[in-house]
Design a protein around this motif. Structure first.
Motif, mmCIF file in Angstrom:
data_model
loop_
_atom_site.group_PDB
_atom_site.id
_atom_site.type_symbol
_atom_site.label_atom_id
_atom_site.label_comp_id
_atom_site.label_asym_id
_atom_site.label_seq_id
_atom_site.Cartn_x
_atom_site.Cartn_y
_atom_site.Cartn_z
ATOM 1 N N GLY A 160 0.832 -1.193 0.000
ATOM 2 C CA GLY A 160 0.000 0.000 0.000
ATOM 3 C C GLY A 160 0.865 1.241 0.000
ATOM 4 O O GLY A 160 2.077 1.170 0.257
ATOM 5 N N ILE A 161 0.259 2.366 -0.303
ATOM 6 C CA ILE A 161 0.997 3.624 -0.300
ATOM 7 C C ILE A 161 0.121 4.720 0.275
ATOM 8 O O ILE A 161 -1.095 4.744 0.062
ATOM 9 N N ILE A 162 0.724 5.608 1.045
ATOM 10 C CA ILE A 162 0.037 6.766 1.606
ATOM 11 C C ILE A 162 0.470 7.993 0.819
ATOM 12 O O ILE A 162 1.660 8.293 0.737
ATOM 13 N N LEU A 163 -0.500 8.690 0.229
ATOM 14 C CA LEU A 163 -0.219 9.878 -0.558
ATOM 15 C C LEU A 163 -0.366 11.107 0.331
ATOM 16 O O LEU A 163 -1.470 11.607 0.560
ATOM 17 N N ALA A 164 0.751 11.585 0.857
ATOM 18 C CA ALA A 164 0.780 12.761 1.733
ATOM 19 C C ALA A 164 1.451 13.913 1.002
ATOM 20 O O ALA A 164 2.337 14.582 1.529
ATOM 21 N N CYS B 61 -1.290 4.720 -8.814
ATOM 22 C CA CYS B 61 -1.450 3.591 -7.893
ATOM 23 C C CYS B 61 -2.484 2.600 -8.421
ATOM 24 O O CYS B 61 -2.288 1.368 -8.338
ATOM 25 N N LEU B 62 -3.588 3.122 -8.953
ATOM 26 C CA LEU B 62 -4.609 2.237 -9.522
ATOM 27 C C LEU B 62 -4.024 1.405 -10.655
ATOM 28 O O LEU B 62 -4.266 0.194 -10.745
ATOM 29 N N ALA C 16 -2.969 -0.460 -3.400
ATOM 30 C CA ALA C 16 -3.950 0.271 -2.605
ATOM 31 C C ALA C 16 -3.351 1.582 -2.108
ATOM 32 O O ALA C 16 -2.166 1.650 -1.767
ATOM 33 N N ALA C 17 -4.190 2.640 -2.045
ATOM 34 C CA ALA C 17 -3.685 3.948 -1.646
ATOM 35 C C ALA C 17 -4.577 4.588 -0.594
ATOM 36 O O ALA C 17 -5.804 4.473 -0.640
ATOM 37 N N LEU C 18 -3.933 5.249 0.354
ATOM 38 C CA LEU C 18 -4.597 6.129 1.299
ATOM 39 C C LEU C 18 -4.267 7.548 0.846
ATOM 40 O O LEU C 18 -3.097 7.955 0.878
ATOM 41 N N ILE C 19 -5.275 8.287 0.396
ATOM 42 C CA ILE C 19 -5.075 9.622 -0.169
ATOM 43 C C ILE C 19 -5.405 10.662 0.891
ATOM 44 O O ILE C 19 -6.536 10.715 1.385
ATOM 45 N N GLU C 20 -4.425 11.487 1.242
ATOM 46 C CA GLU C 20 -4.710 12.550 2.204
ATOM 47 C C GLU C 20 -5.823 13.453 1.680
ATOM 48 O O GLU C 20 -5.974 13.628 0.470
ATOM 49 N N LEU D 150 -8.634 4.646 -0.043
ATOM 50 C CA LEU D 150 -9.142 5.185 1.218
ATOM 51 C C LEU D 150 -8.751 6.653 1.277
ATOM 52 O O LEU D 150 -7.590 6.989 1.059
ATOM 53 N N VAL D 151 -9.715 7.532 1.557
ATOM 54 C CA VAL D 151 -9.429 8.960 1.643
ATOM 55 C C VAL D 151 -9.196 9.326 3.111
ATOM 56 O O VAL D 151 -9.943 8.902 3.993
#
Length: 350
Positions: A66-70, A83-84, A89-93, A118-119
């Motif tokens: 997964g990756i967190i987009l900060a 990412c798609l 999977a991505a967590l978008i800030e 996930l937002v």
């Protein structure tokens, strides 16, 4: 259960906060950092991970779970699309996008993909909001009638000196702060379908608003009022009442939301509950039964990370989906238009 490998794009303040949370969570580990800035080298070195200049470079070398987009807002959609395409999977800030058009583009792409997004509206993971939702859904307030909310706080002058764009259109509390409140209100009371608003810049005299009065209509028929100001010497804001961010002083005698139904009302976040004992015969002549709902406090950002791990494993659906993130943007946009143009603005959904 295998430990998930999560990368972070963006080594700024919020990215470093996510880094700390990953290091403290036994379910996951930091896989890499993505940031072209020179300053990111020190962050990556201290964390003991590789640094990549772009997501594309990362995915050519590695495929984390997964990756967190900060990263800055204007990069969210393009990076989420990468990412798609990579199947990560991505967590978008928050916000999910910097414009409605970009948000629509990401939503359309996510609908055609099985990769979860996930937002990062982290307040949705707050135990306070979770408990309030439970009380409402259990019917302890009866049918929802109204909600009163506020985000009243005072931003110091150095806040504007540090970023002069905050004095201009787009820099006011509607676009910077209100999206948090919209997410909370939708979580508690359901979809917002129409808004009215009055804005003022009388106190600071900036080209952008400093105070806004908002009227809300919810899909279930309930009505709401909300006061927003970044120049009010008041503690009636989430930050100053929830005690979830210790950087802010807090006041446990204040609330920022009051939710009222046909059988009772709930003050949030003190969780003071006033209800009629009997299911019938309610009257303002009769006393309420008063209590304080039980609550266990936890860091919502830590809970969000644990939820992201569950989403990656397929154990849970995103609590805040791309559609939810976009809907928060739509409501904020509608409030901004109502404040500028007057009248009632209907909120589009989809």
């Amino acid at each position: 259960m295998s430990i998930l490998r999560i990368a972070i794009a963006g080594a700024g303040l919020i990215g470093q906060r996510h880094l700390e949370l990953i290091q403290a969570n036994p379910s996951c580990e930091l896989a890499a950092l993505v940031d072209p800035a020179t300053a990111a080298r020190d962050v990556a070195q201290r964390a003991g991970v590789s640094l990549f200049p772009s997501l594309e470079a990362l995915f050519e070398s590695d495929r984390p779970d997964g990756i967190i987009l900060a990263t800055p807002n204007q990069l969210h959609v393009e990076q989420a699309l990468v990412c798609l395409q990579a199947g990560v999977a991505a967590l978008i800030e928050k916000p999910v996008a910097h414009t409605l058009e970009e948000g629509e583009r990401l939503l359309a792409a996510s609908r055609d993909s099985k990769v979860p997004l996930l937002v990062g509206h982290h307040r949705a993971h707050s135990p306070i909001l979770q408990r309030a939702r439970e009380i409402i859904r259990e019917g302890r307030l009866g049918s929802l009638v109204a909600v009163m909310g506020s985000a009243l706080f005072y931003k110091p002058e150095d806040y504007f000196d540090a970023a002069p764009w905050r004095r201009k259109a787009g820099g006011g509390p509607v676009l910077i702060n209100l999206i948090h409140e919209v997410g909370n209100l939708r979580s508690l009371c359901g979809e917002i379908v129409a808004v009215q608003a009055l804005a003022s810049s009388a106190t600071r005299g900036f080209p952008v608003e400093d105070t806004v009065s908002i009227s809300l209509r919810f899909a279930n028929g309930a009505l709401g009022s909300f006061l927003l100001s970044d120049t009010a010497a008041s503690a009636r804001s989430w930050e100053q009442t929830s005690r979830e961010n210790r950087d802010y002083p807090s006041y446990d005698d204040e609330d920022c939301y009051l939710i009222a139904g046909t059988s009772g009302s709930l003050a949030v976040p003190t969780m003071r509950l006033k209800r009629y004992d009997q299911p019938e015969g309610h009257s303002w002549w009769k006393p309420f039964t008063c209590e304080v709902a039980d609550l266990q406090r936890e860091d919502p950002l830590a809970r969000q990370l644990e939820h992201f791990c569950q989403v990656i494993r397929g154990e849970a659906e995103p609590l805040v989906s791309a559609r939810d993130g976009l809907q928060n943007l739509r409501v904020v946009d509608a409030i901004g238009r109502a404040a500028r143009d007057g009248g009632t603005v209907v909120v589009v959904s989809g």
